[in-house]
Design a protein around this motif. Structure first.
Motif, PDB file in Angstrom:
ATOM      1  N   ASP A  48      41.910  38.330  42.428  1.00 46.40           N
ATOM      2  CA  ASP A  48      41.235  37.665  41.343  1.00 46.40           C
ATOM      3  C   ASP A  48      41.472  38.098  39.935  1.00 46.40           C
ATOM      4  OD1 ASP A  48      39.941  39.977  42.333  1.00 46.40           O
ATOM      5  OD2 ASP A  48      38.143  39.310  40.922  1.00 46.40           O
ATOM      6  N   SER A  70      47.760  39.333  41.637  1.00 43.87           N
ATOM      7  CA  SER A  70      46.908  37.969  41.528  1.00 43.87           C
ATOM      8  C   SER A  70      47.509  36.715  42.410  1.00 43.87           C
ATOM      9  CB  SER A  70      47.133  37.489  39.956  1.00 43.87           C
ATOM     10  OG  SER A  70      46.957  38.568  39.159  1.00 43.87           O
ATOM     11  N   ARG A 105      42.127  32.818  42.793  1.00 42.64           N
ATOM     12  CA  ARG A 105      41.460  33.234  41.757  1.00 42.64           C
ATOM     13  C   ARG A 105      40.558  32.301  41.123  1.00 42.64           C
ATOM     14  NH1 ARG A 105      40.943  35.997  36.630  1.00 42.64           N
ATOM     15  NH2 ARG A 105      41.815  34.690  34.856  1.00 42.64           N
TER      16      ARG A 105
END
Length: 267
Positions: free
Chosen positions: A223, A248, A253
């Motif tokens: 996230d 990421s 996310r």
């Protein structure tokens, strides 16, 4: 090759579009339940309130980037939460204790049990603030802070919290202790995580009365707004080479942000 480059460019563009502007924080002193004061960083929405509040617990690398600013992950979440009308209180558990990082330490000077007292000290402080809705305080923790959030969620005093949200915590120890959630609790985990694996957390949620949300192909720190996918050394790696994968995942996310906001909106 072209297709892979296109996908990589799309991911970078997604991260750039969703990156949040800097958040204005106020440094506050939080009376500890041990001795001395903790450091908290407070961000507030516009208006006079009272507002619902979210406590944030950082991971094993601490709350600050090398620049000394608050880490991008915590800053990004804070911006989103304040924009949605929540007071945010980030708790620095390391700085007042002279700790820089615990990520490479197998025997840690500060455990989730110790950090749980910090979380309750933050609740004590928010309870005394006129701009906070006392019945709508939530807790979010990431990694080591996620394990701390689970520790909090299993304590009788967790009933003071409306929601507990944990990102990629370590769950094996809680399974051994017969952990049970004492307030509404959700565990968000990347299913490819090789630092804090998902399977024990999924089992813990099932046996302990929590909600488990898994993200296929996502790793630790999924996230984060702009962390490139890479490997690093870390204690408690699940791999024989002692490395873990972090980075990421734009899709996971975005889904996690939507899911957390939906949780927090529940009365």
């Amino acid at each position: 090759m072209i297709a892979r480059l296109a996908r990589a460019l799309l991911a970078l563009l997604s991260l750039a579009v969703t990156a949040a502007p800097a958040t204005a924080f106020e440094r506050v002193a939080l009376p500890s339940r041990e001795s001395g004061d903790l450091v908290g960083w407070l961000a507030q929405p516009a208006g006079t309130g009272p507002f619902p509040a979210v406590i944030g617990l950082h991971g094993c690398a601490g709350l600050y980037a090398r620049s000394g600013e608050i880490n991008a992950r915590e800053s990004d979440w804070s911006q989103r939460l304040t924009a949605a009308g929540y007071v945010v209180l980030l708790v620095d558990s390391f700085g007042p204790r002279g700790i820089k990082s615990l990520c490479n330490e197998r025997e840690r000077a500060l455990t989730p049990a110790g950090r749980a007292r910090d979380a309750f000290a933050a609740i004590d402080w928010l309870d005394r603030q006129s701009f906070v809705q006392k019945q709508r305080i939530a807790l979010i923790g990431w990694s080591n802070g996620g394990s701390t959030a689970l520790r909090v969620a299993g304590a009788p005093e967790a009933k003071r919290l409306r929601h507990v949200v944990t990102f990629y915590p370590g769950c094996r120890g809680f399974l051994k202790r017969g952990w049970q959630a004492q307030t509404e609790t959700a565990i968000f985990q990347g299913l490819a995580d090789d630092w804090t694996p998902a399977a024990p957390c999924e089992e813990l949620a099932r046996s302990g009365g929590a909600r488990f949300v898994g993200f296929p192909g996502a790793y630790h720190d999924f996230d984060h707004p702009s962390l490139r996918l890479r490997e690093r050394k870390a204690a408690h790696s699940q791999r024989p080479d002692g490395l873990v994968t972090i980075g990421s995942d734009p899709k996971a996310r975005a889904e996690a942000i939507d899911a957390v906001m939906a949780i927090l909106r529940k009365p």
